[in-house]
Write an enzyme that holds these catalytic residues in place. Structure first.
Site, short mmCIF file in Angstrom:
data_model
loop_
_atom_site.label_atom_id
_atom_site.label_comp_id
_atom_site.label_asym_id
_atom_site.label_seq_id
_atom_site.Cartn_x
_atom_site.Cartn_y
_atom_site.Cartn_z
N HIS A 17 -9.50 8.00 3.93
CA HIS A 17 -9.42 6.66 4.35
C HIS A 17 -10.85 6.09 4.68
CE1 HIS A 17 -5.44 7.85 5.46
NE2 HIS A 17 -5.04 6.54 4.78
N ASP B 81 -11.56 19.19 5.21
CA ASP B 81 -10.51 18.99 4.51
C ASP B 81 -9.21 19.39 5.31
OD1 ASP B 81 -8.40 18.58 2.48
OD2 ASP B 81 -8.97 20.14 1.39
N HIS C 291 1.51 4.20 -3.11
CA HIS C 291 1.46 5.73 -2.66
C HIS C 291 2.36 6.26 -3.78
CE1 HIS C 291 -1.88 6.43 -0.24
NE2 HIS C 291 -1.28 5.84 0.76
N TYR D 154 -4.15 14.69 -2.24
CA TYR D 154 -4.65 13.73 -1.29
C TYR D 154 -5.53 14.41 -0.69
CZ TYR D 154 -3.40 10.27 2.17
OH TYR D 154 -3.66 8.99 2.78
N GLU E 156 -5.83 6.72 -2.11
CA GLU E 156 -6.00 5.71 -1.06
C GLU E 156 -6.41 4.21 -1.54
OE1 GLU E 156 -5.19 4.79 2.03
OE2 GLU E 156 -4.17 6.38 1.97
N HIS F 23 0.76 -1.38 0.01
CA HIS F 23 -0.11 -0.08 -0.11
C HIS F 23 0.88 1.23 0.02
CE1 HIS F 23 -3.48 2.43 1.44
NE2 HIS F 23 -2.57 3.36 1.78
N GLU F 24 2.08 1.23 0.90
CA GLU F 24 2.82 2.31 1.05
C GLU F 24 3.76 2.62 -0.38
OE1 GLU F 24 2.06 4.55 3.07
OE2 GLU F 24 1.03 3.15 4.48
ZN LIG Z 1 -2.32 5.15 2.24
#
Ligand SMILES: [Zn+2]
Lengths: 398, 105
Positions: free
Chosen positions: A270, A260, A168, A179, A188, A164-165
């Site tokens: 998320h 935001d 990004h 983001y 995400e 996942h990281e």
């Molecule tokens: Zn993430």
């Protein structure tokens, strides 16, 4: 038949690699033809990258640093390098191994050379902070904490979290999806899509076999929670006394509006990622087989065709268009994409609801010539898998 | 002096959002600990103030968390905020001390 195969089938690079080495000359020729046609879509650079022998050696080198429970990256110590020996520290080795698997996944499945497509080095930092229950991408490197030991475990224990990281990083270097709000939730979601695919690819799981959980390993055994998120059932990954119920929506009608700001998770990125996550899961489940094949390719091509401000509707439209380009207009893959977005409350622009309802028509039963080609392609893929398995056994046995 | 630590965002943002903030009250601490906390707070203020005064918006590093430390004393309260992606060593030291000293259930 070869020409049909060539024009209508996008075989993933990792499969081409195998087919190009096949003992059958016709299979090799078909693979080569496919590769040449594919070059028009992917560009010559990407196709060349599909051959390990032609990839620039020494690229995408991994380095793992130990922060020794401080928050200072510059003062972290080198713990393992690409050619160095295994470390004594299990977190270091896990980060090293999974970054390698993720790098191999992008190379073999999408012919992408590391995060930036040009062999960017992979720097991972472990043991960051004190009881740090998080992992993040800071624009240059991936950072992992040990968890607090009460709610969260060591974040390097999860393949889907590490991938996942790194995901990004890939998104930052392709579209740079901002983001916050919907572009942030897509950012995400893409990381969850990459995380799930890397895990499934590593385990050899089909869409049906996979559990579609993100961060299954992050909670300590004391916490009764399945995972951080469920792509198959957003909103159902956890329901605990300590921190309540998973708030992820699985449909546009439940879209979460938050400020935001940091406190508002940049507009609930998320949370709302649950909506495109579910669309990807539904696409993969409907198409069947491996998520990183048609579904993954469609999503990856759609990501590359997006921009920093892309919202859900535009992304959904792009996946539909890409499915039509990569396969055929009206193909089972395109219908799966259409139906998946429909089910999470997003109608593809310019497509009537009637066509969406036709999505349940099973693949390969359209009764036309292209369907026959598609069925044959599937058989070739299956056969090549069997051959590869047999070869693997022969090697292991010899 | 009462010090409250709230953490937001990050990979597990929805989980953190439902966890209560951690609170440390110096009245409940031994004198040496209370003095140490006051010293750490004082040291963390300049870097946090500089970050707050920075005209550039904070860097949005994907999955980075934000840590808010609220200090209440004699009717005054001030908030120090820093994120994972750009944390001063002084703020990190205060954060660590708080994590080590909050009461756990
Ligand atoms: Zn993430």
């Amino acid at each position: 038949m070869t020409s049909e195969f060539r024009h209508h089938c996008i075989v993933p690079p990792y499969l081409l690699e195998r087919l190009l080495k096949d003992d059958d000359g016709e299979v090799r020729q078909a693979a080569l033809n496919t590769m040449l046609t594919t070059a028009h879509l992917r560009g010559e650079r990407a196709v060349r990258a599909a051959f390990p022998g032609l990839a620039t050696p020494g690229n995408a080198r991994r380095t793992i640093y130990d922060c020794r429970n401080t928050t200072s990256l510059p003062f972290a110590v080198l713990a393992r390098s690409e050619d160095g020996p295994e470390a004594a520290d299990v977190s270091v080795n896990r980060a090293f191994d999974v970054l390698g698997k993720t790098r191999d996944f992008f190379q073999r499945v999408f012919a992408r050379n590391s995060i930036d497509g040009h062999g960017m080095r992979l720097d991972g930092y472990v043991h960051y902070g004190y009881e740090f229950a998080n992992a993040f991408w800071d624009g240059r490197q991936m950072v992992f904490g040990d968890g607090d030991g009460r709610v969260f475990s060591d974040l390097t224990g999860s393949i889907s979290v590490i991938a996942h990281e790194l995901g990004h990083g890939v998104t930052e270097h392709t579209t740079g999806l901002e983001y916050h709000n919907q572009s942030g939730a897509l950012n995400e979601s893409m990381s969850d899509v990459f995380g799930a695919m890397v895990e499934q690819w590593t385990l050899g799981q089909t869409a049906e076999q996979a559990d579609w959980l993100i961060g299954r390993e992050v909670f300590t055994p004391q916490i009764e929670a399945d995972a951080l998120r469920s792509m198959k059932a957003p909103g159902h990954a956890w329901n605990t006394e300590k921190f309540g119920k998973d708030p992820q929506p699985d449909h546009m009608s439940k879209y979460v509006n938050m400020p935001d700001t940091y406190e508002g998770d940049w507009g609930a990125v998320h949370y709302n990622s649950g909506i495109p996550n579910k669309a990807f899961y539904l696409t993969a489940a409907t198409i069947g087989g491996y998520s990183w094949e048609a579904p993954g390719l469609i999503w990856y091509e759609a990501l590359k065709a997006s921009n920093s401000e892309t919202r859900f509707q535009e992304f959904a439209d792009t996946t539909y268009r890409k499915a039509g380009e990569l396969y055929e207009t009206g193909s089972a893959e395109q219908m799966a994409v259409l139906g998946a977005w429909q089910e999470v409350g997003i109608s593809i622009t310019g497509v009537s609801a009637g066509l969406a309802r036709a999505r349940n028509r099973p693949a390969g039963k359209n009764g036309d010539a292209t369907a026959a080609v598609r069925a044959l392609t599937a058989q070739v893929q299956e056969l090549s898998r069997d051959v590869a398995t047999l070869k693997g056994r022969a090697t292991a046995g010899g | 002096m009462k010090v409250t630590l709230a953490t937001h965002g990050g990979l597990a943002a929805p989980v953190l959002a439902s966890l209560p903030p951690d609170v440390v009250d110096t009245h409940a601490l031994p004198e040496s600990d209370a003095a140490e906390l006051s010293r750490l707070v004082a040291a963390a203020v300049p870097a946090s103030a500089a970050a707050a005064g920075n005209p550039e918006p904070p860097k949005r590093a994907p999955d980075a968390m934000s840590h808010s430390i609220t200090v209440e004393e004699g009717g005054h309260s001030s908030v120090l905020v820093q994120s994972d992606a750009d944390m001063s060593p002084e703020f990190a030291a205060l954060l660590r001390w708080l994590k080590e000293h909050v009461a756990r259930d």
